[in-house]
Design a protein around this motif. Structure first.
Motif, PDB file in Angstrom:
ATOM      1  N   VAL A  27       0.760  -1.270  -0.172  1.00  0.00           N
ATOM      2  CA  VAL A  27       0.042  -0.170   0.028  1.00  0.00           C
ATOM      3  C   VAL A  27       0.760   1.233  -0.007  1.00  0.00           C
ATOM      4  N   ALA A  28       0.282   2.225  -0.379  1.00  0.00           N
ATOM      5  CA  ALA A  28       0.837   3.766  -0.422  1.00  0.00           C
ATOM      6  C   ALA A  28      -0.214   4.667   0.225  1.00  0.00           C
ATOM      7  N   TRP A  29       0.483   5.635   0.856  1.00  0.00           N
ATOM      8  CA  TRP A  29      -0.350   6.549   1.600  1.00  0.00           C
ATOM      9  C   TRP A  29      -1.526   5.898   2.437  1.00  0.00           C
ATOM     10  N   THR A  30      -2.796   6.625   1.963  1.00  0.00           N
ATOM     11  CA  THR A  30      -3.794   5.909   2.869  1.00  0.00           C
ATOM     12  C   THR A  30      -4.685   4.633   1.944  1.00  0.00           C
ATOM     13  N   ALA A  31      -4.107   4.386   0.887  1.00  0.00           N
ATOM     14  CA  ALA A  31      -4.826   3.432   0.076  1.00  0.00           C
ATOM     15  C   ALA A  31      -4.919   1.991   0.690  1.00  0.00           C
ATOM     16  N   SER A  52      -4.172   7.707   7.853  1.00  0.00           N
ATOM     17  CA  SER A  52      -3.151   7.140   7.647  1.00  0.00           C
ATOM     18  C   SER A  52      -2.823   6.027   8.452  1.00  0.00           C
ATOM     19  N   TYR A  53      -2.106   5.001   7.744  1.00  0.00           N
ATOM     20  CA  TYR A  53      -1.581   3.901   8.617  1.00  0.00           C
ATOM     21  C   TYR A  53      -1.090   3.886   9.925  1.00  0.00           C
ATOM     22  N   ASP A  54      -0.222   5.083  10.081  1.00  0.00           N
ATOM     23  CA  ASP A  54       0.410   5.243  11.312  1.00  0.00           C
ATOM     24  C   ASP A  54      -0.518   5.725  12.425  1.00  0.00           C
ATOM     25  N   GLU A  55      -1.708   6.288  11.826  1.00  0.00           N
ATOM     26  CA  GLU A  55      -2.728   6.798  13.049  1.00  0.00           C
ATOM     27  C   GLU A  55      -3.843   5.703  13.251  1.00  0.00           C
TER      28      GLU A  55
END
Length: 221
Positions: A27-31, A52-55
């Motif tokens: 994945v890239a960004w929020t996709a 976002s994945y880190d959120e």
């Protein structure tokens, strides 16, 4: 175990599985997104849209029904929720769905080509080629219909939706994530093999034998 307890457990599981998409470069960004069916209810736990994945945390995973309507949570569910819901409704054996735009597999989707089954690892995991599904816009359950129509009666747990990306299914969310990881792996290998010259698919009998061994004998029981 109550539906509430199952849902809380699945929030944690689904959150952790999203980290695997990042770990394997799918994945890239929020996709992308992972969902899990809530046993005993027409509900799923799924990633919130555009976060976002880190959120991501277990608390901000959302619960939605199979029509894509928010049931629990403060955030809007993924834009692919209706597609996931259609799959759950039509395929009761499915407990998890994953969507990615992983680069090599999506390149095959953009080219409008299924991935041919010419390596043993692909026969093991998918039982044949990874099929190409139809193009559909993200405005309804049309993507879900395309997934179900393509995978019904097929051994593959992955489908390449034309000009879009990868959707994978499994008996649970972890199995669907594994299928997404393996789909990208074989897509990369087959791309490299195709660059070297014509690729000859494995014989159907060999594919069936390899798939049966991997699904029923390989690993620990």
């Amino acid at each position: 175990m109550t539906v509430v307890t199952r849902t809380e457990q699945l929030r944690d599981t689904v959150c952790r599985l999203h980290a695997e998409l990042v770990r394997y470069g799918l994945v890239a960004w929020t996709a992308g997104n992972v969902s899990a069916r809530v046993p005993g209810a027409d509900l799923m736990v799924i990633k919130p849209s555009g976060v976002s994945y880190d959120e991501l945390t277990p608390q901000n995973m959302v619960v939605a029904d199979f029509d894509g309507r928010l049931v629990e949570g403060d955030l809007s569910p993924s834009s692919d929720t209706e597609a996931h819901g259609y799959v759950y409704r039509a395929m009761p054996e499915v407990g998890g769905v994953v969507h990615t735009h992983s680069p090599y597999a999506t390149a095959w989707a953009a080219a409008g080509q299924p991935i041919p089954c010419a390596i043993t690892a692909m026969a093991d995991e998918f039982g044949g080629e990874i099929p190409l599904g139809p193009f559909a816009l993200i405005v309804s359950d049309a993507i879900g219909r395309g997934i179900v129509e393509t995978l019904s009666g097929h051994r593959s747990r992955a489908v390449l939706m034309r000009n879009h990306g990868v959707f994978t299914i499994g008996p649970d969310a972890r199995a669907a994530v594994k299928a997404a990881v393996m789909c990208e792996d074989v897509a990369r290998t087959m791309h490299l093999a195709s660059a070297l010259g014509p690729v000859r698919p494995l014989a159907e009998g060999d594919v069936t034998s390899l798939h049966d061994r991997y699904q029923n004998v390989y690993g620990q029981r």
